[in-house]
Motif scaffolding. Structure first.
Motif, PDB file in Angstrom:
ATOM      1  N   ILE A 196       1.006  -1.800  -0.027  1.00 38.98           N
ATOM      2  CA  ILE A 196       0.034   0.006   0.187  1.00 38.98           C
ATOM      3  C   ILE A 196       1.135   1.153  -0.030  1.00 38.98           C
ATOM      4  CG2 ILE A 196      -2.002  -1.041   1.132  1.00 38.98           C
ATOM      5  CD1 ILE A 196      -0.845   0.111   3.576  1.00 38.98           C
ATOM      6  N   GLU A 197       0.731   2.482  -0.175  1.00 38.75           N
ATOM      7  CA  GLU A 197       0.946   2.984  -0.098  1.00 38.75           C
ATOM      8  C   GLU A 197       1.702   4.150   0.810  1.00 38.75           C
ATOM      9  OE1 GLU A 197      -1.120   7.074  -0.599  1.00 38.75           O
ATOM     10  OE2 GLU A 197      -2.626   6.376   1.854  1.00 38.75           O
ATOM     11  N   GLY A 198       2.701   4.675   1.288  1.00 36.47           N
ATOM     12  CA  GLY A 198       4.020   4.677   2.163  1.00 36.47           C
ATOM     13  C   GLY A 198       4.288   3.965   2.990  1.00 36.47           C
ATOM     14  N   VAL A 199       4.306   2.475   2.567  1.00 37.82           N
ATOM     15  CA  VAL A 199       5.156   1.543   3.221  1.00 37.82           C
ATOM     16  C   VAL A 199       6.807   1.565   2.849  1.00 37.82           C
ATOM     17  CG1 VAL A 199       3.387   0.132   3.556  1.00 37.82           C
ATOM     18  CG2 VAL A 199       4.366  -0.026   0.818  1.00 37.82           C
ATOM     19  N   GLY A 200       7.216   2.495   1.559  1.00 34.76           N
ATOM     20  CA  GLY A 200       8.714   2.405   2.075  1.00 34.76           C
ATOM     21  C   GLY A 200       8.832   1.992   0.306  1.00 34.76           C
ATOM     22  N   LYS A 201       8.755   1.646  -0.153  1.00 38.86           N
ATOM     23  CA  LYS A 201       8.850   1.429  -1.797  1.00 38.86           C
ATOM     24  C   LYS A 201       9.710   1.706  -2.622  1.00 38.86           C
ATOM     25  CE  LYS A 201       4.422   1.194  -3.175  1.00 38.86           C
ATOM     26  NZ  LYS A 201       3.965   1.655  -1.984  1.00 38.86           N
ATOM     27  N   SER A 202       9.618   2.985  -2.369  1.00 37.14           N
ATOM     28  CA  SER A 202      10.826   3.876  -3.722  1.00 37.14           C
ATOM     29  C   SER A 202      11.645   4.046  -2.901  1.00 37.14           C
ATOM     30  CB  SER A 202      10.244   5.597  -3.526  1.00 37.14           C
ATOM     31  OG  SER A 202       9.137   5.444  -3.765  1.00 37.14           O
TER      32      SER A 202
ATOM     33  N   GLU B 224       5.895   1.635 -12.354  1.00 37.85           N
ATOM     34  CA  GLU B 224       4.064   0.990 -12.599  1.00 37.85           C
ATOM     35  C   GLU B 224       3.711   2.094 -12.305  1.00 37.85           C
ATOM     36  OE1 GLU B 224       2.791  -1.352 -14.175  1.00 37.85           O
ATOM     37  OE2 GLU B 224       4.231  -1.601 -15.843  1.00 37.85           O
ATOM     38  N   PRO B 225       2.261   3.025 -12.133  1.00 35.96           N
ATOM     39  CA  PRO B 225       2.057   2.821 -14.004  1.00 35.96           C
ATOM     40  C   PRO B 225       3.696   4.063 -14.446  1.00 35.96           C
ATOM     41  CG  PRO B 225       0.794   4.088 -13.553  1.00 35.96           C
ATOM     42  CD  PRO B 225       1.392   3.500 -12.232  1.00 35.96           C
ATOM     43  N   GLY B 226       3.962   3.221 -15.158  1.00 37.84           N
ATOM     44  CA  GLY B 226       5.310   4.435 -15.418  1.00 37.84           C
ATOM     45  C   GLY B 226       6.060   4.062 -16.409  1.00 37.84           C
TER      46      GLY B 226
ATOM     47  N   ALA C  89      -0.867   1.642 -20.138  1.00 41.44           N
ATOM     48  CA  ALA C  89       0.266   1.731 -19.956  1.00 41.44           C
ATOM     49  C   ALA C  89       1.569   0.802 -19.730  1.00 41.44           C
ATOM     50  CB  ALA C  89       0.915   2.424 -18.697  1.00 41.44           C
ATOM     51  N   ARG C  90       1.023  -0.233 -18.974  1.00 37.52           N
ATOM     52  CA  ARG C  90       1.622  -1.769 -18.819  1.00 37.52           C
ATOM     53  C   ARG C  90       2.356  -2.496 -20.195  1.00 37.52           C
ATOM     54  NH1 ARG C  90      -1.618  -4.337 -15.308  1.00 37.52           N
ATOM     55  NH2 ARG C  90      -0.516  -2.941 -13.938  1.00 37.52           N
ATOM     56  N   ALA C  91       1.457  -2.738 -21.474  1.00 36.83           N
ATOM     57  CA  ALA C  91       1.919  -3.056 -22.382  1.00 36.83           C
ATOM     58  C   ALA C  91       3.066  -2.404 -23.023  1.00 36.83           C
ATOM     59  CB  ALA C  91      -0.120  -3.197 -23.435  1.00 36.83           C
TER      60      ALA C  91
ATOM     61  N   ALA D 211      -1.872  15.180  -1.266  1.00 33.13           N
ATOM     62  CA  ALA D 211      -2.146  13.759  -1.983  1.00 33.13           C
ATOM     63  C   ALA D 211      -2.547  13.953  -3.818  1.00 33.13           C
ATOM     64  CB  ALA D 211      -3.091  13.594  -1.408  1.00 33.13           C
ATOM     65  N   ASP D 212      -2.060  12.031  -4.515  1.00 29.51           N
ATOM     66  CA  ASP D 212      -2.494  12.587  -5.751  1.00 29.51           C
ATOM     67  C   ASP D 212      -3.927  11.569  -5.763  1.00 29.51           C
ATOM     68  OD1 ASP D 212      -2.579   9.589  -5.303  1.00 29.51           O
ATOM     69  OD2 ASP D 212      -0.533   9.217  -5.991  1.00 29.51           O
ATOM     70  N   ARG D 213      -4.606  11.385  -6.806  1.00 26.83           N
ATOM     71  CA  ARG D 213      -6.648  10.632  -6.807  1.00 26.83           C
ATOM     72  C   ARG D 213      -6.365   9.661  -5.971  1.00 26.83           C
ATOM     73  NH1 ARG D 213      -9.389   7.806 -10.481  1.00 26.83           N
ATOM     74  NH2 ARG D 213      -6.998   6.901 -11.488  1.00 26.83           N
TER      75      ARG D 213
HETATM   76  N1  Z5A Z   1      -2.001   1.541  -9.285  1.00 24.61           N
HETATM   77  C1  Z5A Z   1      -2.442   1.046  -9.030  1.00 24.61           C
HETATM   78  O1  Z5A Z   1      -4.253   1.798  -9.001  1.00 24.61           O
HETATM   79  N2  Z5A Z   1      -3.034  -0.274 -10.232  1.00 24.61           N
HETATM   80  C2  Z5A Z   1      -1.747  -0.235 -10.730  1.00 24.61           C
HETATM   81  O2  Z5A Z   1      -1.374  -1.397 -11.224  1.00 24.61           O
HETATM   82  C3  Z5A Z   1      -0.667  -0.005 -10.309  1.00 24.61           C
HETATM   83  C4  Z5A Z   1      -0.568   1.083  -9.661  1.00 24.61           C
HETATM   84  C5  Z5A Z   1       0.931  -0.541 -11.197  1.00 24.61           C
HETATM   85  C6  Z5A Z   1       1.256   5.168  -8.009  1.00 24.61           C
HETATM   86  O3  Z5A Z   1       1.456   5.936  -6.850  1.00 24.61           O
HETATM   87  C7  Z5A Z   1      -0.225   4.978  -7.706  1.00 24.61           C
HETATM   88  O4  Z5A Z   1      -1.304   3.930  -8.568  1.00 24.61           O
HETATM   89  C8  Z5A Z   1      -1.042   3.750  -6.635  1.00 24.61           C
HETATM   90  C9  Z5A Z   1      -1.243   2.190  -7.051  1.00 24.61           C
HETATM   91  C10 Z5A Z   1      -1.879   2.798  -7.980  1.00 24.61           C
HETATM   92  N3  Z5A Z   1      -1.233   4.721  -6.161  1.00 24.61           N
HETATM   93  N4  Z5A Z   1      -1.525   4.427  -4.191  1.00 24.61           N
HETATM   94  N5  Z5A Z   1      -1.430   4.587  -3.693  1.00 24.61           N
HETATM   95  P1  Z5A Z   1       3.204   6.407  -6.495  1.00 24.61           P
HETATM   96  O5  Z5A Z   1       3.440   5.831  -7.678  1.00 24.61           O
HETATM   97  O6  Z5A Z   1       3.118   7.658  -6.894  1.00 24.61           O
HETATM   98  O7  Z5A Z   1       3.396   6.025  -5.506  1.00 24.61           O
HETATM   99  P2  Z5A Z   1       2.690   5.240  -3.883  1.00 24.61           P
HETATM  100  O8  Z5A Z   1       2.767   2.943  -5.292  1.00 24.61           O
HETATM  101  O9  Z5A Z   1       1.784   4.508  -3.746  1.00 24.61           O
HETATM  102  O10 Z5A Z   1       4.066   4.966  -3.279  1.00 24.61           O
HETATM  103  P3  Z5A Z   1       4.571   6.251  -2.600  1.00 24.61           P
HETATM  104  O11 Z5A Z   1       3.059   6.935  -1.640  1.00 24.61           O
HETATM  105  O12 Z5A Z   1       5.455   7.356  -3.172  1.00 24.61           O
HETATM  106  O13 Z5A Z   1       4.675   5.407  -0.805  1.00 24.61           O
HETATM  107  P4  Z5A Z   1       5.902   4.293  -0.928  1.00 24.61           P
HETATM  108  O14 Z5A Z   1       7.216   5.119  -2.202  1.00 24.61           O
HETATM  109  O15 Z5A Z   1       6.390   3.103  -0.618  1.00 24.61           O
HETATM  110  O16 Z5A Z   1       6.920   5.061   0.222  1.00 24.61           O
HETATM  111  P5  Z5A Z   1       8.709   6.139  -0.060  1.00 24.61           P
HETATM  112  O17 Z5A Z   1       8.050   7.211  -0.339  1.00 24.61           O
HETATM  113  O18 Z5A Z   1       9.358   4.829   0.039  1.00 24.61           O
HETATM  114  O19 Z5A Z   1       7.999   6.324   1.832  1.00 24.61           O
HETATM  115  C11 Z5A Z   1       6.689   7.162   2.355  1.00 24.61           C
HETATM  116  C12 Z5A Z   1       7.709   7.847   3.344  1.00 24.61           C
HETATM  117  O20 Z5A Z   1       8.253   6.515   4.794  1.00 24.61           O
HETATM  118  C13 Z5A Z   1       9.223   8.937   3.456  1.00 24.61           C
HETATM  119  O21 Z5A Z   1       9.310   8.871   3.828  1.00 24.61           O
HETATM  120  C14 Z5A Z   1       9.940   7.761   4.106  1.00 24.61           C
HETATM  121  O22 Z5A Z   1      11.684   8.392   4.366  1.00 24.61           O
HETATM  122  C15 Z5A Z   1       9.743   6.904   5.051  1.00 24.61           C
HETATM  123  N6  Z5A Z   1      10.114   5.265   5.442  1.00 24.61           N
HETATM  124  C16 Z5A Z   1      10.226   4.428   4.867  1.00 24.61           C
HETATM  125  N7  Z5A Z   1       9.994   3.277   5.175  1.00 24.61           N
HETATM  126  C17 Z5A Z   1       9.923   3.658   6.513  1.00 24.61           C
HETATM  127  C18 Z5A Z   1      10.293   3.356   7.556  1.00 24.61           C
HETATM  128  N8  Z5A Z   1      10.716   1.373   7.635  1.00 24.61           N
HETATM  129  N9  Z5A Z   1      10.875   3.691   9.393  1.00 24.61           N
HETATM  130  C19 Z5A Z   1       9.801   4.955   9.032  1.00 24.61           C
HETATM  131  N10 Z5A Z   1       9.612   5.568   8.020  1.00 24.61           N
HETATM  132  C20 Z5A Z   1       9.913   4.970   7.296  1.00 24.61           C
END
Ligand code: Z5A
Length: 213
Positions: free
Chosen positions: A13-19, A41-43, A75-77, A154-156
């Motif tokens: 889910i969002e914010g779990v630390g993927k990036s 993805e998407p991208g 986008a995936r294709a 926040a995005d969509r």
């Molecule tokens: N989507 C879909 O619906 N269907 C599909 O088929 C596909 C995608 C492929 C893409 O958004 C959106 O597209 C996604 C699903 C949809 N939407 N949502 N929700 P995106 O790529 O822009 O965003 P995201 O995939 O949701 O990722 P994110 O929100 O950017 O979060 P993240 O990459 O998992 O987290 P982060 O940026 O690495 O970390 C967040 C913060 O937490 C940051 O400040 C870190 O320093 C901190 N962090 C990370 N790990 C820790 C730990 N362990 N402790 C403490 N703090 C931490």
């Protein structure tokens, strides 16, 4: 002859630390001497990034779930044929921030689109191509949301309610149960060092398997 690369997906889910952790995954694999391509993805290629902008825009609320689903696969294709498959054929290890499991989780679990419809598009776009390894960074919704929201606008998708993300997380758990051969669950609520220690162990095992054949 160049060995076929591997396809590793990172989900959750969002914010779990993927990036954050994908940067660590890249560094770890490169330290093992493996050629790495990081993508998302998407991208990915230009066309897929343009579709991403439409999919995430908070200025386009109320998109029909079928439109969202078809755009994800469009986008995936492009991504698969223009970037992922050529890189793997050249021997690269492709690390992808989300892939089709995100469609099962978000459009399936979150929006309620039947799995069979997603599976039909998966077969059409991918044939039998699937990830070699899927790393599920797992955290409760409150933790993920708090981390994501600390970043600002926040995005969509990020505008969805807690119940939506609870369904998404449950769908990921169901996928992990259905595909234990490729899924590894990482406890993403732990401090970063502990999350990365779990990842390093999994990647070492994967690289060992990867060099055998
Ligand atoms: N989507 C879909 O619906 N269907 C599909 O088929 C596909 C995608 C492929 C893409 O958004 C959106 O597209 C996604 C699903 C949809 N939407 N949502 N929700 P995106 O790529 O822009 O965003 P995201 O995939 O949701 O990722 P994110 O929100 O950017 O979060 P993240 O990459 O998992 O987290 P982060 O940026 O690495 O970390 C967040 C913060 O937490 C940051 O400040 C870190 O320093 C901190 N962090 C990370 N790990 C820790 C730990 N362990 N402790 C403490 N703090 C931490």
């Amino acid at each position: 002859m160049t060995a076929r690369g591997r396809f590793i997906t990172v989900e959750g889910i969002e914010g779990v630390g993927k990036s954050t952790n994908i940067a660590f995954i890249r560094k770890t694999l490169e330290a093992m001497g493996l050629p790495v391509l990081v993508t998302r993805e998407p991208g990915g290629p230009e066309v897929s990034e343009a579709i991403r902008a439409v999919l995430l825009s908070p200025d386009l609320p109320g998109m029909h779930p079928d439109t969202e689903l078809l755009l994800m696969f469009a986008a995936r294709a492009e991504h698969l044929h223009r970037r992922i498959l050529p890189a793997m054929a050249a021997g690269q290890w492709v690390v992808c921030d989300r892939f089709t499991d995100a469609t099962y989780a978000y459009q399936g679990g979150g929006r309620g689109i039947p799995q069979e419809r997603i599976a039909t598009l998966e077969a059409f776009v991918q044939g039998d191509f699937r990830p070699d390894l899927t790393l599920l960074l797992d955290a409760d919704v409150a933790t993920g949301m708090a981390r994501a929201r600390s970043r600002g606008d926040a995005d969509r998708f990020e505008q969805e309610a807690v119940a939506f993300f609870e369904r998404v997380r449950e769908a990921y758990h169901a996928l992990a149960r259905a595909h234990p051969e490729r899924y590894r669950i990482v406890d993403a609520t732990q401090p970063l060092e502990s999350v990365q220690a779990q990842l390093a162990e999994i990647l070492c095992a994967a690289a060992g398997e990867g060099t055998d054949g």
